[in-house]
Write an enzyme that holds these catalytic residues in place. Structure first.
Site, PDB file in Angstrom:
ATOM      1  N   ASP A 109       0.819  -1.214   0.000  1.00 49.61           N
ATOM      2  CA  ASP A 109       0.000   0.000   0.000  1.00 49.61           C
ATOM      3  C   ASP A 109       0.862   1.277   0.000  1.00 49.61           C
ATOM      4  OD1 ASP A 109      -2.059   1.739   0.330  1.00 49.61           O
ATOM      5  OD2 ASP A 109      -2.788   0.907   2.227  1.00 49.61           O
ATOM      6  N   LYS A 139      -1.060  -8.208  -5.342  1.00 47.51           N
ATOM      7  CA  LYS A 139      -1.808  -8.473  -4.111  1.00 47.51           C
ATOM      8  C   LYS A 139      -3.078  -7.643  -4.197  1.00 47.51           C
ATOM      9  CE  LYS A 139      -1.287  -7.909   0.925  1.00 47.51           C
ATOM     10  NZ  LYS A 139      -0.322  -7.471   1.954  1.00 47.51           N
ATOM     11  N   TRP A 140      -4.214  -8.300  -4.281  1.00 48.08           N
ATOM     12  CA  TRP A 140      -5.520  -7.639  -4.424  1.00 48.08           C
ATOM     13  C   TRP A 140      -6.164  -7.603  -3.052  1.00 48.08           C
ATOM     14  CZ3 TRP A 140      -9.048  -8.156  -9.209  1.00 48.08           C
ATOM     15  CH2 TRP A 140     -10.324  -7.634  -8.947  1.00 48.08           C
ATOM     16  N   ASP A 141      -6.225  -6.424  -2.487  1.00 49.22           N
ATOM     17  CA  ASP A 141      -6.717  -6.282  -1.118  1.00 49.22           C
ATOM     18  C   ASP A 141      -8.170  -5.800  -1.107  1.00 49.22           C
ATOM     19  OD1 ASP A 141      -6.555  -6.277   1.625  1.00 49.22           O
ATOM     20  OD2 ASP A 141      -4.721  -5.087   1.710  1.00 49.22           O
ATOM     21  N   MET A 142      -8.811  -5.913   0.033  1.00 51.63           N
ATOM     22  CA  MET A 142     -10.193  -5.464   0.207  1.00 51.63           C
ATOM     23  C   MET A 142     -10.380  -5.254   1.706  1.00 51.63           C
ATOM     24  SD  MET A 142     -13.500  -5.652   0.728  1.00 51.63           S
ATOM     25  CE  MET A 142     -14.265  -7.182   1.166  1.00 51.63           C
ATOM     26  N   ASP A 192      -3.654 -10.884   8.911  1.00 48.14           N
ATOM     27  CA  ASP A 192      -2.763  -9.765   9.218  1.00 48.14           C
ATOM     28  C   ASP A 192      -1.975 -10.037  10.493  1.00 48.14           C
ATOM     29  OD1 ASP A 192      -3.139  -8.173   7.065  1.00 48.14           O
ATOM     30  OD2 ASP A 192      -4.611  -6.843   7.994  1.00 48.14           O
TER      31      ASP A 192
HETATM   32  C1  GLA Z   1      -4.386  -4.856   4.736  1.00 50.57           C
HETATM   33  C2  GLA Z   1      -3.571  -6.064   4.358  1.00 50.57           C
HETATM   34  C3  GLA Z   1      -2.138  -5.851   4.751  1.00 50.57           C
HETATM   35  C4  GLA Z   1      -1.608  -4.610   4.074  1.00 50.57           C
HETATM   36  C5  GLA Z   1      -2.474  -3.425   4.421  1.00 50.57           C
HETATM   37  C6  GLA Z   1      -2.084  -2.207   3.617  1.00 50.57           C
HETATM   38  O1  GLA Z   1      -4.494  -4.733   6.113  1.00 50.57           O
HETATM   39  O2  GLA Z   1      -4.088  -7.219   4.951  1.00 50.57           O
HETATM   40  O3  GLA Z   1      -1.356  -6.976   4.415  1.00 50.57           O
HETATM   41  O4  GLA Z   1      -1.585  -4.825   2.694  1.00 50.57           O
HETATM   42  O5  GLA Z   1      -3.855  -3.693   4.174  1.00 50.57           O
HETATM   43  O6  GLA Z   1      -2.898  -1.137   3.886  1.00 50.57           O
END
Ligand code: GLA
Length: 750
Positions: free
Chosen positions: A369, A478-481, A550
């Site tokens: 991020d 890495k596709w986050d949500m 996380d």
């Molecule tokens: C989420 C993801 C983390 C990281 C943060 C970045 O919490 O699970 O691994 O990528 O966002 O903001």
């Protein structure tokens, strides 16, 4: 025995069997489809329909005049709302006249080799026609001109049965689907324990066990994603069933949105399991000529205990759900900068971190991020997928080039479904988020959810992503949500279709994934949702691996990965070594244990390796070397749970190669206690007749004995310190959070 579908001469009994399991259905006296048997494979009976028992019982409602037959007292396949059954229906429809009573009678069937693709939805697939057979049972509610198809695919290997359903409106007016589950199955008793994988952010997929009583037991999500709280996977098992033996059935929903998996034990101890899209917040307007297709549910039946059930899921999801270039390939060892820098980085700093990682043997650097738009914290930038030139003067393209030049592959973080209000994207399209107009919506981590029910919104994100991906040869995304969905209202849908938003949203997510993987087939996708908030089979169809949690602490991860292993293969479990004190729990787990846990996953480092001592860096180099040598076995071997961290201070698991000549055992101790009993750890899956050598990773030589597989499985591997001594790490002895890896090789392959 071969895969067969027997259909009785009068077309009233359908028996699917592969020798291991049998699934038998029959037409009930009122024409509905009944469930007759689900269990260990049995020979084809000629007269199985006669097993349906019908008794006059008080307070019974009977659909056939002068007969005591009631749907309440029989086992059904796809019960509908409104007739003589008062339990949870699989299907509830509101007809144009406002009535909610449906009546679907069997009217035909089709049988074919292989398995159909589900348009727009993730699903298990076959590569050749002989891997599975699909039976489609056609039912119709003639008065309402509705057609219902129930799909059953049985695989040749293992106890696998996949199910889904579709409804087509042949009438002239729209109908409203209020509930439409993927699976419903009625079993003749409820003497089972229910295993669910639940938790919260940072402690996902903990095993929770309860027994079933008269009434309802359920898990689900109304959060718009499968969630950290409950995984869309449940096992029912007999009370005596353990890891090695006994009856169990798994129900795994190949879906990433709102879901419900429910067990209902009725007055007569019958058990109904339903699984599918959560009926709450769901309503689908089915116009004339249209078809609605449910997601798929994958059931696995076994008599051989939970390890066998999990291994069936592992293999199926690894080989016939995951697709593409990375399906069969061991995963690159990566270094992700999130826990190293968070938002505080620039191009040179990233290169510096990556250099150390590369020096240690890592293959891929992932920029997390913070690289785009005005993103300097989590209040701004989401939606603006352009490199921040203050931080990255040469853009993503330039950074990627520098990484590639030094021999590192490069990967990037995106959160395509979200937007911050402080972004150009939002300022240009303030009406593109999900919210109820004139009503303030909730933010989650300062972000809002884009309306992925709308193609133009998805297109705009796709265009921004392809702009970057066409120029920079990324190896990984890495596709986050990072938030759950509230105010699920789309400005683009009419009032009577707002119940479709959650499902259309997830279909939109799938469509964007599909477009990207088709266009960039070699990019490795890792899904993520604040850790493991969308760790589900639906995602695995697009992204072969998922960031597991996380919480990256080595000790916590044992529980999380152990729980995850019940339904998901090791190759899908995103696991990294992170720094100490750990950023989530402030614990100091030794480096060897952090690596010994992460290697039962995709493996990587989530820290700045430059902060480690020379001695620690040497250790990292050997870990990477070890992983490169054994990752194929670790990620694709047959995985066995040996000792549960949910019950014990000491836990263990192992993988075994297909030919049983090689195995790796992971042994982990939470707290050290003084003067402990001796321990033997009984291994699994070895060849009883082969002799094996045993080594521990690191300096310590375990033993010179060459035990046979049967000894290791029945007497066990000695793990107590009495014989093996303690492993030293960097000249220190560890008590708490110690661990060992044992490498077991058949003598001949030495
Ligand atoms: C989420 C993801 C983390 C990281 C943060 C970045 O919490 O699970 O691994 O990528 O966002 O903001």
């Amino acid at each position: 025995m071969s895969l067969n579908v027997y259909i009785s001469n009068d077309n009233k009994v359908f028996h699917m069997t592969n020798g291991t399991i049998s699934y038998i259905m029959g037409v009930l006296p009122n024409g509905h489809l009944g469930q007759l048997y689900y269990g260990t494979g049995i020979q084809n009976p000629q007269d199985f329909q006669e097993t349906v028992e019908i008794l006059p019982r008080p307070m019974t409602s009977c659909p056939i005049e002068n007969e005591w037959f009631s749907l309440e007292h029989v086992h059904q396949e796809y019960p509908v709302y409104g007739n003589s059954d008062f339990r949870q229906p699989a299907l509830a429809i509101r007809h144009p006249d406002g009535s909610t009573v449906s009546d679907f009678k069997v009217c035909g069937f089709d049988l074919f080799d292989g398995k159909p693709h589900l348009e727009g939805l993730p699903a298990v697939y076959t590569e050749s026609g002989d891997e599975a057979k699909t039976l489609t049972i056609h039912l119709a509610d003639e008065k309402k001109q509705l057609e219902l198809d129930l799909f059953y695919s049985m695989f040749k290997e293992g106890g696998i049965l996949t199910r889904s359903a579709s409804l087509t409106n042949r009438g002239e007016k729209p109908v409203a689907i209020e509930t439409m589950m993927s699976l419903s199955v009625d079993l003749p008793d409820s003497d089972y324990q229910w295993l669910q994988f639940s938790g919260a952010w940072g402690r996902e997929r903990e095993l929770k066990i309860r027994s079933l009583e008269q009434g309802i037991t359920s898990i689900g999500s109304r959060r718009g994603h499968s969630s950290h709280n409950h995984n869309p996977f449940v096992i029912i098992k007999r009370p005596y069933t353990n890891e090695d033996d006994g009856e169990a059935i798994g129900f795994s929903l190949v879906y990433s949105g709102n879901f419900l998996i429910q067990a209902e034990t009725d007055t007569y101890n019958n058990l109904r399991i339903v699984a599918g899209i959560h009926p709450d917040g769901f309503e689908w307007k089915l116009n004339p000529g249209q078809t609605f297709q449910t997601p798929e549910c994958v059931s696995v039946y076994t008599q051989k205990g939970l390890n066998s059930l999990s291994q069936t899921y592992h293999k199926l999801y690894q080989k016939r759900l995951t697709r593409g270039y990375w399906r069969d390939r061991p995963r690159p060892i990566l270094n992700n900068n999130w826990e190293a820098t968070a938002f505080d980085f620039n191009e040179d700093r990233l290169i510096e971190i990556a250099k150390t990682a590369q020096n240690c043997g890592c293959e891929l650097f992932v920029l997390d991020d913070g690289w785009f738009g005005a993103r300097r914290n989590d209040k701004a930038g989401l939606g603006d997928w352009k490199a921040n030139r203050d931080l990255l003067p040469n853009g993503i393209e330039g950074l990627c080039r520098r990484m590639n030049e030094m021999g590192m592959e490069f990967g990037l973080w995106f959160e395509p479904e979200m937007v911050n209000k402080d972004s150009d994207f939002y300022r240009s399209h303030p009406d593109w988020i999900l919210e109820v107009p004139d009503r303030p919506g909730c933010h989650g981590r300062n972000q809002y959810v884009l309306d992925f029910t709308r193609k133009e919104v998805i297109d705009a994100i796709y265009d921004q992503m392809t702009e970057i991906l066409d120029k920079a040869p990324l190896a990984y995304i890495k596709w986050d949500m990072n938030r759950s969905i509230t105010e699920a209202y789309s400005r683009a849908l009419p009032a009577d279709q707002q119940g479709e938003v959650f499902h259309r949203y997830i279909l939109g997510v799938y469509s964007l994934y599909e477009r990207l993987i088709q266009r960039y087939p070699k990019i490795l996708f890792e899904s993520c949702a604040s850790g493991g908030g969308r760790f589900d089979p639906g995602m695995l169809y697009y992204a072969p691996q998922a960031w597991c949690s996380d919480d990256s602490d080595g000790a916590e991860r044992i529980r999380i990965q152990y729980g995850t292993s019940y339904g998901y293969p090791i190759s899908s479990i995103g696991a990294h070594v992170s720094e100490i004190p750990n950023q989530q729990v402030y614990r100091n787990v030794p480096l060897h244990t952090r690596a010994n846990v992460a290697c039962f996953g995709t493996f990587g480092y989530e820290l700045d390796l430059g902060n480690l001592s020379a001695q620690e860096l040497d250790q990292v180099k050997s870990q990477v070397q070890f992983m490169k040598e054994y990752r194929n076995l670790l990620q694709f071997g047959t995985f066995y749970r040996l000792k549960s961290p949910f019950e014990n201070n000491i836990s263990a698991w192992m993988v075994v190669s297909d030919d049983r000549t090689q195995a790796i055992v992971g042994w982990y101790r939470t707290l050290s206690h003084v003067n402990q009993p001796f321990e033997h750890l009984k291994l699994k899956g070895l060849d009883p007749k082969m002799r094996y050598t045993i080594e521990t990773v690191g300096k310590h030589k375990y033993t010179n004995r060459h035990p046979y597989g049967d000894e290791l499985m029945h007497f066990g591997l000695i793990t107590s310190d009495g014989l093996s001594g303690q492993v030293m790490e960097n000249d220190k002895y560890y008590g708490d959070f110690d661990s060992r890896l044992f490498i077991i090789n058949a003598e001949s392959v030495q």
